[in-house]
Write a protein that holds these residues in place. Structure first.
Motif, mmCIF file in Angstrom:
data_model
loop_
_atom_site.group_PDB
_atom_site.id
_atom_site.type_symbol
_atom_site.label_atom_id
_atom_site.label_comp_id
_atom_site.label_asym_id
_atom_site.label_seq_id
_atom_site.Cartn_x
_atom_site.Cartn_y
_atom_site.Cartn_z
ATOM 1 N N GLY A 127 0.820 -1.206 0.000
ATOM 2 C CA GLY A 127 0.000 0.000 0.000
ATOM 3 C C GLY A 127 0.854 1.255 0.000
ATOM 4 O O GLY A 127 1.445 1.617 -1.013
ATOM 5 N N ALA A 128 0.918 1.904 1.167
ATOM 6 C CA ALA A 128 1.633 3.178 1.253
ATOM 7 C C ALA A 128 3.100 3.031 0.895
ATOM 8 O O ALA A 128 3.717 3.958 0.366
ATOM 9 N N LEU A 129 3.685 1.870 1.187
ATOM 10 C CA LEU A 129 5.091 1.633 0.837
ATOM 11 C C LEU A 129 5.219 0.793 -0.428
ATOM 12 O O LEU A 129 6.303 0.333 -0.779
ATOM 13 N N GLY A 130 4.102 0.559 -1.076
ATOM 14 C CA GLY A 130 4.100 -0.185 -2.329
ATOM 15 C C GLY A 130 3.732 0.748 -3.469
ATOM 16 O O GLY A 130 3.929 1.967 -3.387
ATOM 17 N N TRP A 131 3.133 0.190 -4.512
ATOM 18 C CA TRP A 131 2.902 1.000 -5.703
ATOM 19 C C TRP A 131 1.828 2.058 -5.531
ATOM 20 O O TRP A 131 1.802 3.047 -6.279
ATOM 21 N N GLY A 159 -8.963 6.791 -0.762
ATOM 22 C CA GLY A 159 -8.601 5.568 -1.469
ATOM 23 C C GLY A 159 -7.127 5.222 -1.322
ATOM 24 O O GLY A 159 -6.378 5.886 -0.596
ATOM 25 N N ALA A 160 -6.722 4.195 -2.028
ATOM 26 C CA ALA A 160 -5.368 3.657 -1.859
ATOM 27 C C ALA A 160 -4.304 4.693 -2.213
ATOM 28 O O ALA A 160 -3.396 4.963 -1.432
ATOM 29 N N VAL A 161 -4.417 5.282 -3.383
ATOM 30 C CA VAL A 161 -3.428 6.272 -3.815
ATOM 31 C C VAL A 161 -3.725 7.625 -3.167
ATOM 32 O O VAL A 161 -2.836 8.299 -2.646
ATOM 33 N N GLY A 162 -5.002 8.001 -3.166
ATOM 34 C CA GLY A 162 -5.392 9.317 -2.658
ATOM 35 C C GLY A 162 -5.085 9.519 -1.193
ATOM 36 O O GLY A 162 -4.698 10.616 -0.775
ATOM 37 N N SER A 163 -5.253 8.481 -0.383
ATOM 38 C CA SER A 163 -5.026 8.642 1.057
ATOM 39 C C SER A 163 -3.555 8.922 1.348
ATOM 40 O O SER A 163 -3.234 9.660 2.275
#
Lengths: 343, 343
Positions: A127-131, A159-163
């Motif tokens: 997540g945050a440390l991934g793509w 969301g995943a990217v937005g957060s």
């Protein structure tokens, strides 16, 4: 060795249903030179996959065939290696599929030997440390040329990217404003993520007025995860020489043949806007910087990672269906067993 | 000294009509420090002016009030100067209006003391050697980052900017393809301007197929003068990492409240497109290079300038109405008297 995998049973129409997917068992084949076999610990569930389930040829990702494995980023322990850069026990990350074991080949893009910090939950590396995090970082810093003092608007900010992206903007000295789809997500964005403002597009009578109020000096950088009506609303609200970074258009993913029409594209000229689509995988020159900075922020607690974890390969389709229904927050991942550490 | 001017009598709906304009006479006021008075020789008639005739606040150019002078670029002989950079007899060019005399102030943008070459017709300094040519040059070279070998598509390729731009692309080692709206314009573009191909969007059953056939390797750079359906058609035809330069959206000028919807903006992500709106006036660092290169090509005969000249201030509204009806080719200008040399 038996590999359990999720394949496409039938093509969805609109939001996917359980019948579109099927759990199958297949033997794991022998490795060829250069390949590694990993036992997956966690994999990502992403909205962009939805586009690959339609039989549309003209996309940047190929369509998944019927009975084909659903593709995704995976992270697993190396159980066999015929590659000198990986040894047994390392963590391999790469693009494979919804499955328990994956074979990664160095000729695939973005294969990495991830240096997992044991004090950081393993799921964060999806997540945050991934793509998701890397995409937010590259999109804002390189594609969007974000600088301190900018007003940055992020759609799908829960969301995943937005957060992650909304917090990167805040941590970079920007006014950071998030657009979300529910009151609880709005509370999350301002409360937990510390953004300057949040707008629930579903309960504002006049979305443009709400964005204007939250961005009194205009918007210098709009990071777009959704496309459609929100993008259309943002176009006239951009500052002169504003930048729009197009990361995703989830509003269209469930029905690619009928994309939502855009009426305000003319504003690209009015405000001399630069709009850029990008795929983070094509900007690997930024990878090291992104991982180092995100890791530092997460360890210091300045950046809050949020995830939505499902356990077990058999529950993967329902995790994807929930994601595409818009009810989740943060990064959606599947961990393959309960011993995988989560946030 | 009496100045004859064309002012806005009423706001047009759709294509303007003669009743929307009025010829008035006003005395010329005294100069203030730094100003020059020019007796206009030629001025430009541009589609972008149409947008200023509507009462819309949110444009990059302010709305013209009722009874207000219609703005434009003018070129005239200096008859009085209170500015040391201009002396009587020089040619001053700047942004003023549809009028016989103009007062130019150095604080206005793009005011220039133009070094007129007596072997070049004066009207060219309003067209290929004026802001039309300069706009095409800056848009292709700086905004669109054109390089030799690119496939470049130009819409409105028989128009003021497009007719120069298509030739600049050809002269820069690109495959240059023009989109036009009539068979005679198509003939002009390939015959007179020497482009590699021309497409008449009105007589192709399948515009996308026609563009694909003319651009077998995809389109690296699309220079958009029209917006609307042609822009929408181009989006899926762009090469990966293609650039779209937004110079004008004439398809929307006659009805700004109902812009033509765009369905394919999603392709910005699919092809990782960069789309940029620009105003040439904001890139004056390129002015010297643009004028030198355009002047050299015009004098050598490698670049053919085309213009559509009307004589006399009283005929200005009809020149504009013809332009907005799409029947003209090249640059539309008004010369103020018959002694002004034309192409």
């Amino acid at each position: 060795m038996i590999n359990r995998q999720i394949v496409l049973a039938s093509r969805p129409s609109g939001v996917p249903t359980p019948e579109n997917f099927k759990l199958v068992e297949n033997p794991v084949r022998e490795l060829e030179d250069g390949e590694i076999l990993i036992e997956n610990q966690v994999f990502a569930i992403d909205p962009a996959i939805r586009g690959m389930l339609d039989d549309i040829q003209d996309s940047y990702l190929p369509a998944v065939p019927i009975d084909g494995l659903i593709p995704t980023m995976v992270l697993g322990r190396v159980v066999k290696s015929r590659n000198s850069a990986f040894k047994e026990g390392d963590y391999g990350r790469g693009f494979a599929g919804w499955e328990e074991y994956s074979i990664l080949n160095p000729s695939n893009f973005a294969i990495e030997n991830v240096h997992v910090d044991p004090t950081v939950p393993l799921t964060a590396y999806m997540g945050a440390l991934g793509w998701s995090g890397i995409t937010a970082y590259i999109g804002l810093k390189k594609i969007g040329e974000m600088k301190a003092g900018d007003t940055v608007v992020m759609s799908a900010a829960a969301g995943a990217v937005g957060s992650v992206g909304g917090q990167i903007a805040r941590l970079s000295g920007c006014r950071s404003v998030g657009i979300v789809g529910s009151p609880s997500k709005a509370e999350l964005v301002t409360g937990t993520f510390g953004l300057d403002a949040a707008i629930n597009y579903r309960d504002t009578g006049d979305l443009a007025a709400a964005i204007k109020a939250a961005c009194p000096d205009g918007t210098d950088l709009y990071f777009d995860n959704v496309g459609g009506t929100i993008l259309d609303t943002m176009l006239p609200l951009m500052s002169d020489f504003g930048r729009i970074v197009v990361c995703g258009m989830v509003a269209n993913y469930n029905d690619q043949n009928n994309p939502i029409p855009i009426h305000n594209l003319w504003q690209v000229l009015v405000h001399r806007i630069t709009m850029k689509g990008f795929l983070a995988y094509e900007h690997l020159d930024m990878l090291e910087e992104a991982e180092a900075q995100l890791g530092s922020w997460i360890k210091s607690g300045e950046l809050i990672a949020l995830e939505n974890v499902t356990t077990g390969i058999e529950n993967t389709p329902s995790a994807f269906i929930n994601l595409m229904s818009g009810v989740t927050t943060g990064k959606t991942v599947v961990r393959l067993n309960e011993s995988v550490s989560t946030l």
